[in-house]
Design an enzyme around this catalytic site. Structure first.
Site, PDB file in Angstrom:
ATOM      1  N   ASP A   1     -17.657  32.411 -37.632  1.00 48.51           N
ATOM      2  CA  ASP A   1     -18.748  32.777 -38.531  1.00 48.51           C
ATOM      3  C   ASP A   1     -20.072  32.708 -37.781  1.00 48.51           C
ATOM      4  OD1 ASP A   1     -18.997  32.728 -41.921  1.00 48.51           O
ATOM      5  OD2 ASP A   1     -20.830  32.456 -40.743  1.00 48.51           O
TER       6      ASP A   1
ATOM      7  N   ASN B   1     -14.470  33.283 -51.264  1.00 47.88           N
ATOM      8  CA  ASN B   1     -15.390  33.579 -52.356  1.00 47.88           C
ATOM      9  C   ASN B   1     -15.069  34.953 -52.924  1.00 47.88           C
ATOM     10  OD1 ASN B   1     -16.928  31.167 -52.074  1.00 47.88           O
ATOM     11  ND2 ASN B   1     -17.910  32.053 -50.263  1.00 47.88           N
TER      12      ASN B   1
ATOM     13  N   SER C   1     -20.823  37.414 -50.183  1.00 48.60           N
ATOM     14  CA  SER C   1     -21.880  38.255 -49.612  1.00 48.60           C
ATOM     15  C   SER C   1     -21.338  39.447 -48.829  1.00 48.60           C
ATOM     16  CB  SER C   1     -22.796  37.421 -48.713  1.00 48.60           C
ATOM     17  OG  SER C   1     -22.074  36.855 -47.643  1.00 48.60           O
TER      18      SER C   1
ATOM     19  N   HIS D   1     -12.020  37.847 -47.195  1.00 47.54           N
ATOM     20  CA  HIS D   1     -12.022  36.955 -46.041  1.00 47.54           C
ATOM     21  C   HIS D   1     -11.791  35.530 -46.499  1.00 47.54           C
ATOM     22  CE1 HIS D   1     -16.170  37.505 -47.456  1.00 47.54           C
ATOM     23  NE2 HIS D   1     -16.399  36.244 -47.110  1.00 47.54           N
TER      24      HIS D   1
HETATM   25  P1  AMP Z   1     -19.162  35.104 -48.073  1.00 47.66           P
HETATM   26  O1  AMP Z   1     -20.538  34.643 -48.459  1.00 47.66           O
HETATM   27  O2  AMP Z   1     -18.061  34.237 -48.608  1.00 47.66           O
HETATM   28  O3  AMP Z   1     -18.969  36.569 -48.393  1.00 47.66           O
HETATM   29  O4  AMP Z   1     -19.052  34.935 -46.507  1.00 47.66           O
HETATM   30  C1  AMP Z   1     -19.508  35.884 -45.610  1.00 47.66           C
HETATM   31  C2  AMP Z   1     -19.655  35.177 -44.294  1.00 47.66           C
HETATM   32  O5  AMP Z   1     -19.798  36.150 -43.285  1.00 47.66           O
HETATM   33  C3  AMP Z   1     -20.892  34.260 -44.199  1.00 47.66           C
HETATM   34  O6  AMP Z   1     -20.468  32.932 -43.943  1.00 47.66           O
HETATM   35  C4  AMP Z   1     -21.684  34.852 -43.040  1.00 47.66           C
HETATM   36  O7  AMP Z   1     -22.304  33.876 -42.243  1.00 47.66           O
HETATM   37  C5  AMP Z   1     -20.610  35.613 -42.281  1.00 47.66           C
HETATM   38  N1  AMP Z   1     -21.081  36.718 -41.476  1.00 47.66           N
HETATM   39  C6  AMP Z   1     -21.929  37.717 -41.847  1.00 47.66           C
HETATM   40  N2  AMP Z   1     -22.106  38.578 -40.837  1.00 47.66           N
HETATM   41  C7  AMP Z   1     -21.343  38.126 -39.806  1.00 47.66           C
HETATM   42  C8  AMP Z   1     -21.096  38.587 -38.482  1.00 47.66           C
HETATM   43  N3  AMP Z   1     -21.666  39.700 -37.999  1.00 47.66           N
HETATM   44  N4  AMP Z   1     -20.269  37.865 -37.699  1.00 47.66           N
HETATM   45  C9  AMP Z   1     -19.686  36.725 -38.160  1.00 47.66           C
HETATM   46  N5  AMP Z   1     -19.875  36.256 -39.416  1.00 47.66           N
HETATM   47  C10 AMP Z   1     -20.690  36.932 -40.220  1.00 47.66           C
END
Ligand code: AMP
Length: 113
Positions: free
Chosen positions: A30, A86, A94, A99
């Site tokens: 992440d 989530n 987000s 995932h």
């Molecule tokens: P969620 O809020 O559960 O949808 O998690 C999305 C996750 O993706 C968050 O923890 C972000 O920090 C992570 N994230 C977003 N963009 C990237 C990226 N380019 N590489 C790695 N992680 C990412």
């Protein structure tokens, strides 16, 4: 999906710190870690969230669950870890590509939220 961030990561169009890959899934660190070890495991096929996991190609869910165990061993999370997925706005999802967060390397809170 052409405009999906995690599809682009899986395709190698956006760089990532890969920790695991097989036929069905891809795992990477992440970008904003919430724990010393924070890894995301995603299916290579696109579905928006866990509510749509039933639409994934056969074998994908099993592969993800198996991958989580392999990654935990690879990352030496023998003291335990948490897996979070989530789903939707109330869970503050987000990125709309299913995932699983693997969080480890520290003691987690004893409440889910
Ligand atoms: P969620 O809020 O559960 O949808 O998690 C999305 C996750 O993706 C968050 O923890 C972000 O920090 C992570 N994230 C977003 N963009 C990237 C990226 N380019 N590489 C790695 N992680 C990412």
């Amino acid at each position: 999906m052409s405009d999906c961030l995690f599809c682009k990561i899986v395709a190698g169009e956006i760089p990532s710190s890969k920790v695991y890959e097989d036929e069905y899934c891809y795992a990477f660190r992440d970008i904003a870690p919430q724990a010393p070890t924070h890894i995301l495991v995603v299916p290579k096929a696109h579905v928006s969230d866990i509510a749509h996991a039933g639409d994934l190609p056969a074998g994908t869910v099993e592969a993800i669950l198996s991958a989580i165990g392999k990654i935990a061993a690879q990352e030496k999370l023998e003291n335990g870890f948490r897996v979070v997925s989530n789903c939707g706005p109330d869970a503050c999802q987000s990125v709309p590509h299913l995932h699983f967060h693997i969080l480890g390397g520290r003691k987690m809170g004893d409440r889910m939220a």
